[in-house]
Scaffold this motif. Structure first.
Motif, PDB file in Angstrom:
ATOM      1  N   GLY A 107      49.364  -6.332 -24.107  1.00 43.02           N
ATOM      2  CA  GLY A 107      48.486  -5.255 -24.246  1.00 43.02           C
ATOM      3  C   GLY A 107      49.133  -3.959 -23.863  1.00 43.02           C
ATOM      4  N   GLY A 108      50.334  -4.071 -23.145  1.00 39.45           N
ATOM      5  CA  GLY A 108      50.943  -3.027 -22.915  1.00 39.45           C
ATOM      6  C   GLY A 108      51.221  -2.992 -21.365  1.00 39.45           C
ATOM      7  N   SER A 109      52.097  -1.921 -20.730  1.00 37.67           N
ATOM      8  CA  SER A 109      52.390  -2.134 -19.361  1.00 37.67           C
ATOM      9  C   SER A 109      51.242  -1.485 -18.601  1.00 37.67           C
ATOM     10  N   ASP A 110      50.238  -0.877 -19.260  1.00 33.40           N
ATOM     11  CA  ASP A 110      49.075  -0.610 -18.238  1.00 33.40           C
ATOM     12  C   ASP A 110      48.165  -1.573 -18.403  1.00 33.40           C
ATOM     13  N   LYS A 111      48.345  -2.660 -18.876  1.00 29.55           N
ATOM     14  CA  LYS A 111      47.370  -3.788 -18.924  1.00 29.55           C
ATOM     15  C   LYS A 111      47.847  -4.729 -18.067  1.00 29.55           C
ATOM     16  N   VAL A 112      48.871  -4.716 -17.331  1.00 26.37           N
ATOM     17  CA  VAL A 112      49.478  -5.690 -16.353  1.00 26.37           C
ATOM     18  C   VAL A 112      49.922  -5.135 -15.220  1.00 26.37           C
ATOM     19  N   VAL A 113      49.808  -5.725 -14.290  1.00 32.38           N
ATOM     20  CA  VAL A 113      50.285  -5.294 -12.708  1.00 32.38           C
ATOM     21  C   VAL A 113      51.475  -6.119 -12.358  1.00 32.38           C
ATOM     22  N   GLN A 114      52.449  -5.674 -11.939  1.00 35.55           N
ATOM     23  CA  GLN A 114      53.677  -6.472 -11.571  1.00 35.55           C
ATOM     24  C   GLN A 114      53.890  -6.093  -9.892  1.00 35.55           C
ATOM     25  N   LEU A 115      53.839  -7.231  -9.005  1.00 34.84           N
ATOM     26  CA  LEU A 115      54.152  -6.868  -7.458  1.00 34.84           C
ATOM     27  C   LEU A 115      54.919  -7.647  -7.057  1.00 34.84           C
ATOM     28  N   ALA A 116      55.865  -7.228  -6.351  1.00 31.54           N
ATOM     29  CA  ALA A 116      56.995  -8.426  -5.694  1.00 31.54           C
ATOM     30  C   ALA A 116      56.039  -9.163  -4.675  1.00 31.54           C
ATOM     31  N   GLY A 117      56.284 -10.417  -4.697  1.00 31.04           N
ATOM     32  CA  GLY A 117      55.554 -11.252  -3.843  1.00 31.04           C
ATOM     33  C   GLY A 117      56.426 -11.717  -2.974  1.00 31.04           C
ATOM     34  N   THR A 118      57.548 -12.231  -2.977  1.00 31.30           N
ATOM     35  CA  THR A 118      58.270 -12.862  -1.941  1.00 31.30           C
ATOM     36  C   THR A 118      59.833 -12.814  -2.200  1.00 31.30           C
ATOM     37  N   LEU A 119      60.699 -12.982  -1.253  1.00 32.90           N
ATOM     38  CA  LEU A 119      62.037 -13.030  -1.514  1.00 32.90           C
ATOM     39  C   LEU A 119      62.691 -14.198  -1.226  1.00 32.90           C
TER      40      LEU A 119
END
Length: 245
Positions: A107-119
């Motif tokens: 649905g577009g980049s404004d419809k999904v959140v991307q977060l760094a979870g772990t290294l």
């Protein structure tokens, strides 16, 4: 199972579709207590790379807040992205950030959140009798040669030249790689593409590639188990799976 002296670092991304407020307020600064979250049951799917961390983190969170449960299916980055796109899970996980085309499908980049979870750390693991953990030395050229299928024996001159004093056997090299869409594969093939022009031109990088040699296994755990059970095997896995297997 033993590991070679190579370490590649990857960041596991948590992907979640944008939604409404859950009802829990953010904690204020100044040492305020974390608010009690509402009852919830979440389902996620994706990368096997961060699974050991997720298992421990979700267990600890549920122990503190028993009204919240998280069921995470370690099915591979590609499958996790597909399930989030189909909205069959609440969140996905991938070792590789979403492509613009994948975000568009959600649905577009404004419809999904991307977060760094772990290294995490990706390593090469091998099963070679008589060679100790960390004793095997591999150069970028020999790693590429092995996974291109050009170096076929453990006592190949290219390997013995880099391992003076180590008795490498006259034994077939058994390459093990991922068979599913995998962020772990992306990290490894991105490395190979950066150090080997031949790999870059013939194979390239991606969550799935056409492997020139070896046998496939689905997930980090299966790759680690296959290496452990196969004399002469070598493959790439997240470090936690080497330590656990």
């Amino acid at each position: 199972m033993k590991r070679a002296l190579i370490a590649l670092f990857g960041v596991a991304m948590v992907l979640a579709a944008c939604g409404g407020n859950t009802g829990a307020t953010n904690p204020s600064t100044g040492g305020a207590k974390v608010p009690t979250p509402p009852a919830a049951s979440l389902t996620g799917a994706g990368a096997t790379f961060p699974q050991p961390f997720y298992a421990a983190a979700f267990f600890a969170y549920n122990k503190k807040f028993s009204q919240v449960t998280v069921n995470y299916q370690a099915v591979g980055s590609g499958a996790g992205i597909q399930q989030l796109t189909k909205k069959t899970v609440d969140f996905g996980a991938s070792d590789v950030p979403l492509k613009s085309s994948e975000a568009d499908a959600m649905g577009g980049s404004d419809k999904v959140v991307q977060l760094a979870g772990t290294l995490g750390t990706e390593s090469l693991a091998y099963n070679l009798q008589g060679v100790s953990d960390g004793q095997l030395k591999l150069t970028p050229d020999t790693i590429a040669g092995i996974f291109l299928g050009k170096i076929k024996k453990w006592n190949d001159r290219a390997l013995t030249a880099d391992n003076s004093g180590v008795s490498l056997p006259n034994q077939d090299i058994r390459v093990v790689h991922r068979s599913d869409g995998s962020g772990t594969t992306y990290i490894f093939t991105d490395y190979l593409s950066s150090v080997s022009p031949e790999w870059s031109s013939k194979v390239g990088k991606g969550k799935s590639v056409s492997w020139p040699a070896g046998q496939g296994a689905s997930g980090n755990a299966a790759v680690a188990t296959t290496i452990k059970q196969t004399p002469g095997a070598i493959g790439y896995v997240e470090l936690a799976y080497v330590l656990q297997t």
